[in-house]
Design a protein around this motif. Sequence first.
Motif, PDB file in Angstrom:
ATOM      1  N   ALA A   1       0.831  -1.207   0.000  1.00  0.00           N
ATOM      2  CA  ALA A   1       0.000   0.000   0.000  1.00  0.00           C
ATOM      3  C   ALA A   1       0.869   1.261   0.000  1.00  0.00           C
ATOM      4  O   ALA A   1       0.609   2.212  -0.749  1.00  0.00           O
ATOM      5  N   LEU A   2       1.911   1.277   0.820  1.00  0.00           N
ATOM      6  CA  LEU A   2       2.806   2.438   0.885  1.00  0.00           C
ATOM      7  C   LEU A   2       3.537   2.642  -0.445  1.00  0.00           C
ATOM      8  O   LEU A   2       3.695   3.776  -0.916  1.00  0.00           O
ATOM      9  N   THR A   3       3.974   1.535  -1.051  1.00  0.00           N
ATOM     10  CA  THR A   3       4.646   1.624  -2.352  1.00  0.00           C
ATOM     11  C   THR A   3       3.696   2.137  -3.416  1.00  0.00           C
ATOM     12  O   THR A   3       4.041   3.038  -4.211  1.00  0.00           O
TER      13      THR A   3
ATOM     14  N   GLY B   1      10.908   3.481  -2.683  1.00  0.00           N
ATOM     15  CA  GLY B   1      11.960   2.513  -2.989  1.00  0.00           C
ATOM     16  C   GLY B   1      12.330   1.675  -1.776  1.00  0.00           C
ATOM     17  O   GLY B   1      12.565   0.465  -1.881  1.00  0.00           O
ATOM     18  N   VAL B   2      12.368   2.303  -0.598  1.00  0.00           N
ATOM     19  CA  VAL B   2      12.688   1.582   0.638  1.00  0.00           C
ATOM     20  C   VAL B   2      11.596   0.551   0.951  1.00  0.00           C
ATOM     21  O   VAL B   2      11.885  -0.593   1.316  1.00  0.00           O
ATOM     22  N   PHE B   3      10.337   0.946   0.800  1.00  0.00           N
ATOM     23  CA  PHE B   3       9.223   0.023   1.073  1.00  0.00           C
ATOM     24  C   PHE B   3       9.248  -1.164   0.113  1.00  0.00           C
ATOM     25  O   PHE B   3       8.888  -2.286   0.493  1.00  0.00           O
ATOM     26  N   THR B   4       9.675  -0.934  -1.109  1.00  0.00           N
ATOM     27  CA  THR B   4       9.735  -1.989  -2.123  1.00  0.00           C
ATOM     28  C   THR B   4      10.617  -3.153  -1.679  1.00  0.00           C
ATOM     29  O   THR B   4      10.320  -4.318  -1.965  1.00  0.00           O
ATOM     30  N   LEU B   5      11.683  -2.846  -0.969  1.00  0.00           N
ATOM     31  CA  LEU B   5      12.641  -3.879  -0.550  1.00  0.00           C
ATOM     32  C   LEU B   5      12.048  -4.872   0.436  1.00  0.00           C
ATOM     33  O   LEU B   5      12.613  -5.946   0.647  1.00  0.00           O
ATOM     34  N   GLN B   6      10.904  -4.526   1.036  1.00  0.00           N
ATOM     35  CA  GLN B   6      10.295  -5.403   2.036  1.00  0.00           C
ATOM     36  C   GLN B   6       9.298  -6.392   1.433  1.00  0.00           C
ATOM     37  O   GLN B   6       8.736  -7.219   2.159  1.00  0.00           O
ATOM     38  N   LEU B   7       9.073  -6.331   0.120  1.00  0.00           N
ATOM     39  CA  LEU B   7       8.041  -7.150  -0.517  1.00  0.00           C
ATOM     40  C   LEU B   7       8.628  -8.409  -1.153  1.00  0.00           C
ATOM     41  O   LEU B   7       9.772  -8.400  -1.630  1.00  0.00           O
ATOM     42  N   PRO B   8       7.853  -9.509  -1.201  1.00  0.00           N
ATOM     43  CA  PRO B   8       8.348 -10.771  -1.769  1.00  0.00           C
ATOM     44  C   PRO B   8       8.376 -10.744  -3.290  1.00  0.00           C
ATOM     45  O   PRO B   8       7.492 -10.160  -3.923  1.00  0.00           O
ATOM     46  N   GLU B   9       9.382 -11.364  -3.870  1.00  0.00           N
ATOM     47  CA  GLU B   9       9.482 -11.491  -5.333  1.00  0.00           C
ATOM     48  C   GLU B   9       8.510 -12.576  -5.810  1.00  0.00           C
ATOM     49  O   GLU B   9       8.355 -13.608  -5.162  1.00  0.00           O
TER      50      GLU B   9
END
Length: 368
Positions: free
Chosen positions: A169-171, A322-330
């Motif tokens: 949601a933040l991303t 961009g920082v929030f993106t790093l917390q999401l699963p591929e």
Amino acid sequence: MAIIGGVGSIYTRGLWDFAFCRFLVGTSFDNCFMIMFILVLEYVGPKYRSLIGNISIALFYGGGAISLPWLAIWLGDWRRLLWVTCIPLLMIIFIPFTIPESARWLSSRGRTREAIKVLKRFERINGTKIPQDVLDDFIVSSNKQKDSNESLKDGFKSPPIRKMIIYMALTSMGGAVIFDTLVRLTEGLGFNFFITFTLVSATEIPSVILVAFTLDRLGRRNLTLIPVITTGFLILAAASVPKGTARVTLAVLARFMINMMMTAVTQWATEMFPTAVRASGTSLMHVISFAAIIASPFIAFSERLWYTLPFIIVAGIAFSAGVFTLQLPETKGIPMPQTIQDAEKLIQMNMFCRNRSKSDEGLPSEKS
């Protein structure tokens, strides 16, 4: 709803009746776009999801955005423009006869017979046959889910899925605010509004096509992270140059990058949600993003205080996204989760792989 609200807008005379009609149009947006997008992704295997899902966005959304300002100039009246854009929506009457229901969704609700009818229709159209063992497994799996009736509320009860929803949601909010603010800043870039709008809209086609061909190679996380961080730097650069060709060029490049980011996020979110809550989950992402867009007029208006302030704010939002993106699963090359348990396994698998790669960094190589 779009036809009723669109035609109704033509005959409005004040703010509140106009706002009500646009509300009616707004209720149709996710149905017209996201539901169809989800259906396409569900019926296409992982190998072709990115290509099939995004080419249509590039051609039709991009083509519509480019033609809209010149259609407006040619017609010369906003009411006539609404007539021209509403009439094509009459095609909706053919949808129930041509578009099949989601077999995944029917399966998740235990409506196995209806799901099999849809799959049999695909057999006839494609001229192929589903192997009997695959069909038997599908029936068994559907029967197991018959009484589950999972909902978005159940997704929020799961800590890993709840965390995933928050970061997504933040991303998504960050990308939407950047996208909308760039549109609103178009008039202040130093060029004719219609020409500038056309130029930044023209980035839709090549940027989305580029995503379609690279998403399965670079992965969802990389193709979200790299464009949004690049957007931040481009916007900072635009703030440091005077109005005119240089600023317009940087704005066009920034729009190109944020288009890539938003396209990747749209598919990424769809692939992360389990089938039973996929439509409601992706719609929630859109609702939250639209709520965030309320801030974009104020960000654009902050130019009155300091002409570089909107650019600095948008760049900060880009770096945060961009920082929030790093917390999401591929999700590259992974089957879309059918249940909440499948989605939890997807998240846990990504965390395991990430932790393992971090621990491996400290290990000596084979050569040493």
